[in-house]
Design an enzyme around this catalytic site. Sequence first.
Site, PDB file in Angstrom:
ATOM      1  N   ASP A   1      -2.664  -0.881  10.330  1.00 29.18           N
ATOM      2  CA  ASP A   1      -2.816  -0.950   8.868  1.00 29.18           C
ATOM      3  C   ASP A   1      -3.372  -2.289   8.385  1.00 29.18           C
ATOM      4  O   ASP A   1      -3.663  -2.436   7.200  1.00 29.18           O
ATOM      5  CB  ASP A   1      -1.455  -0.757   8.180  1.00 29.18           C
ATOM      6  CG  ASP A   1      -0.970   0.680   8.236  1.00 29.18           C
ATOM      7  OD1 ASP A   1      -1.789   1.565   8.552  1.00 29.18           O
ATOM      8  OD2 ASP A   1       0.222   0.909   7.964  1.00 29.18           O
TER       9      ASP A   1
ATOM     10  N   LYS B   1       0.846  -1.212   0.000  1.00 28.13           N
ATOM     11  CA  LYS B   1       0.000   0.000   0.000  1.00 28.13           C
ATOM     12  C   LYS B   1       0.868   1.243   0.000  1.00 28.13           C
ATOM     13  O   LYS B   1       2.043   1.221   0.403  1.00 28.13           O
ATOM     14  CB  LYS B   1      -0.952   0.033   1.197  1.00 28.13           C
ATOM     15  CG  LYS B   1      -0.305   0.096   2.597  1.00 28.13           C
ATOM     16  CD  LYS B   1       0.025   1.484   3.114  1.00 28.13           C
ATOM     17  CE  LYS B   1       0.599   1.466   4.529  1.00 28.13           C
ATOM     18  NZ  LYS B   1       1.397   2.644   4.890  1.00 28.13           N
TER      19      LYS B   1
HETATM   20  O1  C5P Z   1      -0.695  -0.143  15.142  1.00 32.80           O
HETATM   21  P1  C5P Z   1       0.753  -0.383  14.889  1.00 32.80           P
HETATM   22  O2  C5P Z   1       1.306  -1.493  15.745  1.00 32.80           O
HETATM   23  O3  C5P Z   1       1.086  -0.561  13.458  1.00 32.80           O
HETATM   24  O4  C5P Z   1       1.515   0.938  15.328  1.00 32.80           O
HETATM   25  C1  C5P Z   1       2.885   0.995  15.572  1.00 32.80           C
HETATM   26  C2  C5P Z   1       3.169   2.204  16.460  1.00 32.80           C
HETATM   27  O5  C5P Z   1       2.927   3.407  15.746  1.00 32.80           O
HETATM   28  C3  C5P Z   1       2.282   2.268  17.688  1.00 32.80           C
HETATM   29  O6  C5P Z   1       2.868   1.597  18.776  1.00 32.80           O
HETATM   30  C4  C5P Z   1       2.180   3.753  17.962  1.00 32.80           C
HETATM   31  O7  C5P Z   1       3.332   4.181  18.676  1.00 32.80           O
HETATM   32  C5  C5P Z   1       2.283   4.375  16.575  1.00 32.80           C
HETATM   33  N1  C5P Z   1       0.967   4.733  15.987  1.00 32.80           N
HETATM   34  C6  C5P Z   1       0.303   5.847  16.465  1.00 32.80           C
HETATM   35  N2  C5P Z   1      -0.904   6.195  15.901  1.00 32.80           N
HETATM   36  C7  C5P Z   1      -1.433   5.475  14.897  1.00 32.80           C
HETATM   37  C8  C5P Z   1      -0.760   4.327  14.396  1.00 32.80           C
HETATM   38  C9  C5P Z   1       0.439   3.997  14.969  1.00 32.80           C
HETATM   39  O8  C5P Z   1       0.768   6.534  17.386  1.00 32.80           O
HETATM   40  N3  C5P Z   1      -2.588   5.842  14.365  1.00 32.80           N
END
Ligand code: C5P
Length: 295
Positions: free
Chosen positions: A138, A11
Site C-alpha cells: 500500500d 486511505k
Molecule cells: O505488502 P504487505 O507487506 O503490506 O503485505 C502484508 C501481507 O499481506 C503479505 O505478507 C501477504 O501475506 C499479504 N498480501 C497478499 N496479497 C497482497 C497484499 C498483501 O497476499 N496483494
Amino acid sequence: MRRLSIRVPAKINLHLEVLGQRPDGYHELRTLFATVGLWDELEASQADDGVLKLEVSPRGFVDGGEDNLVLKAAKALWDEAGKRPGARLKLKKTIPVGAGLGGGSADAAAALVVLNRLWGLRLSQPALHRIAASLGSDVPFFLVGGLGWGVGRGEEVYPLGDVIGGAVLIGIPNVSVSTRLVYESLEHQGDWHPADPKVYSFIVGTAPAVPWEALRNDLQRYVVGTCPEVGILLGEMERRGGLRTAVTGSGSAVFALFADEEGAREAQSRLTGRWRTFVAPVLPRALARLEPRRF
Ligand code: C5P
C-alpha cells in the site's frame, strides 16, 4: 538546523477485488483507493551521520522499534543513496493501527518524501515508487494520493480524477486484524469471480456515475467471519445509510461514505458509544499530497 514536517493522510478501499493467488504468494488485486483526511504527522530534523532515532507519540500506540516502517523507509533510502545521513524523527499518531486505513504505509511514504528532501537526495519519483513498493503493497499509493486504481499487489497505482467527494464516517472495532492472516484464510477458498464490468467502465472513464452497488471488498467476508465484532459494527453502520458501507482493506475498520460531512456527522451521532468513530473528508489529490513544510 533544518527541520521539516509532513501531514500524512489515511486511505480507504472503496473496492477490493482479489483475482487469485500469484506464484510469489501475494494476491493479485484490483482496488479503488481514496485518501481521507484523518492525519498522522511526521517531523524530521538533521542528526549526525549514521544516527536514526524515532520517537512515537502517544506512547504505546505503535512500536517505534526497528520494525517500524518509518525506520525501514529511512534505511532503504540509505541503501539507495549509498550514504548514511542522520535524522531524528517524531511520529504523532492519530490513524488507528491494524485497521486497514493504511497508517503504517502512509507513514513510510511520508518518511521517503521528507527524508529525500531533508537529505537533499533528489531521488526521482520512479525511484521513490520502487523503494515504496519494497516496503509494502500500500505504500506507493500514498505517493499518488487522491483517488487511485491499484493493480498487482496494489503497488502499481494509476491516479484517477477527483470524481468522488463527500466525507466518511469511520468506525473502529476493538480488534485489530493481521493482513497476512486474512489473505491466508483466502488461500483455501479459490472461489474468485470477476467484478461487475460496470466497475471497469467507471475506472476507464466511460461510465457516467459511480456504480456504488457493484463495488465490493472480497476480504470482507473473511474479516467478518473471524471477527464477529466487525460484522456487528458493519450492520450498525449499514442501517445508518450512506452511499457505500464496507470494511476497508483487510479491516478491521468500517467506513460509510456520505455525500457531505453533515450526513456523516448525523450518522455518527446515532451510533452508540461502543466504538471509536471519526469523520473525515475524502481528499482531492491536491490536498492529499505529501508536502514537507519547514517549521
Ligand atoms: O505488502 P504487505 O507487506 O503490506 O503485505 C502484508 C501481507 O499481506 C503479505 O505478507 C501477504 O501475506 C499479504 N498480501 C497478499 N496479497 C497482497 C497484499 C498483501 O497476499 N496483494
